[in-house]
Design an enzyme around this catalytic site. Sequence first.
Site, PDB file in Angstrom:
ATOM      1  CB  SER A  86      22.987  32.075  61.230  1.00  0.00           C
ATOM      2  OG  SER A  86      24.036  31.611  60.452  1.00  0.00           O
ATOM      3  CD  GLU A  97      20.976  56.933  75.043  1.00  0.00           C
ATOM      4  OE1 GLU A  97      20.350  56.581  76.116  1.00  0.00           O
ATOM      5  OE2 GLU A  97      20.681  57.797  74.482  1.00  0.00           O
ATOM      6  CB  THR A 118      20.442  23.750  60.110  1.00  0.00           C
ATOM      7  OG1 THR A 118      21.600  24.654  60.246  1.00  0.00           O
ATOM      8  CG2 THR A 118      19.175  24.303  60.627  1.00  0.00           C
ATOM      9  CG  ASN A 129      12.900  35.718  58.603  1.00  0.00           C
ATOM     10  OD1 ASN A 129      13.760  35.335  59.599  1.00  0.00           O
ATOM     11  ND2 ASN A 129      13.030  35.297  57.328  1.00  0.00           N
ATOM     12  N   GLY A 179      27.900  28.479  57.285  1.00  0.00           N
ATOM     13  CA  GLY A 179      29.290  28.584  57.111  1.00  0.00           C
ATOM     14  C   GLY A 179      29.368  30.207  56.691  1.00  0.00           C
ATOM     15  CB  THR A 180      27.280  32.435  54.358  1.00  0.00           C
ATOM     16  OG1 THR A 180      27.730  31.514  53.122  1.00  0.00           O
ATOM     17  CG2 THR A 180      27.542  34.009  53.981  1.00  0.00           C
ATOM     18  CG  ASN A 224      16.050  28.792  64.028  1.00  0.00           C
ATOM     19  OD1 ASN A 224      15.786  29.856  63.816  1.00  0.00           O
ATOM     20  ND2 ASN A 224      17.250  28.434  63.252  1.00  0.00           N
TER      21      ASN A 224
END
Length: 319
Positions: free
Chosen positions: A65, A178, A104, A152, A69-70, A131
Amino acid sequence: MRFGQGHTDHYLIRLKIINAKEDASNCYARGYYTMGRAILEESIENVRKQVEACDCVQSFFVFHSFGGGTGSGFSSLLLDHIASEFTSKSRLACAVYPSPKVSTAIVEPYNAVLLTHTSMENMDVVFLMDNEAMYNLCRSRLSIERPPTKLNRLVAQVASSITCSLRFSGSLNVDLSEFQTNLVPFPRIHFPVTAFGPIRNPEVAIHENNSCARITEQAFSKDNQFVMCDPSKGRYMACGLLYRGDVIPKDVNSAITRVKLKKTVQFVSWCPTGFKVGINHRLPVFPADSDLGISTRTLCVLSNNTAIGETWERLDRKF
C-alpha cells in the site's frame, strides 16, 4: 495475524514468513529507518534464496500500500536494496493508492508522497488501485453491502490475469518484461490505470451477454476501473489488453476496432495505435464462495492514461 486457519493456508510457505513484534504505526519514517532496518537483512536474505532457487528470474512482483507505514516506509527500503542488487530484473507492483474520500490514517498523504518518489526511481511499472473505487465496484456491480473482506478477491483476479502468461501457454502470451516495454513511454510515467471485466454477481451473470465485444466495452468503462479517475478527460499513451479464456483473435480484433471508433478513447498524436494484446486460453478460476459471477472469458485492461494525473493532484492538495 494468525495463519493456517483458512482453506488457502497450504499456499503459504511458513519458513518464508517474516514476523515482527511491532508494526510501523502508519509512519513512513518508522517503516524506513526503525522497524524496517531491524528486519531488512532477514528479508533480503530470503529474497536472495528465492532468486537462487529459480531457474530463470524474470522480475519482482510486489504487493503493498501507499498509505501505511510498512507499505510505504519498509517497501521503499526493500525496493532500494532490490533495485541496487538485482539491477537487470524488472520490478512491478500492485499498489493500493490513497482514495479520494476513504482514508485509514491522517498521515496517509505524507506516506504516499514519500513512497511515490521511490516508486518513480526504483519501480518499472506500478498498477494502481484504490479502496474507494473497489468499494464502489462491490456495491454497484456485486451488490455487497460490506465489501472490506471481498476487495482482495478483485485484486487477485487482476494479479492472476497479469501473471497468467507465465503459468500457462497461450496463442499470444505477454511476458512480464513486455509491460515495461509497451506501457511505459517515458521511464517516470509508469502508473497504468487498472480495469477488469466482466464484474457482476452470479445472479446477473447467468443472463448477461458475455461476448468478447461486451467485456471489452465494460473494461473500458470508468465504472470498471480500480482507480477513481475519468479516462475520457485524458488521452491514452498505451494500452494493454489481457484476454483470458474462450477467446479467438478474430473477435479480439473486432472488439478493438469498435473501441477505436469511440470518441471517449483517444490516443496521443505520437502513438495513435498503442494497443498491446495478450490472449491466454486457460479458463479463469473462481472460488466456490466467490461473489463474482462465473465467466468463460475475462479481460484485464492496463492503460497508461494522462487522466491518472487527477490522483496526483488530489494527493498534492491533501499534502
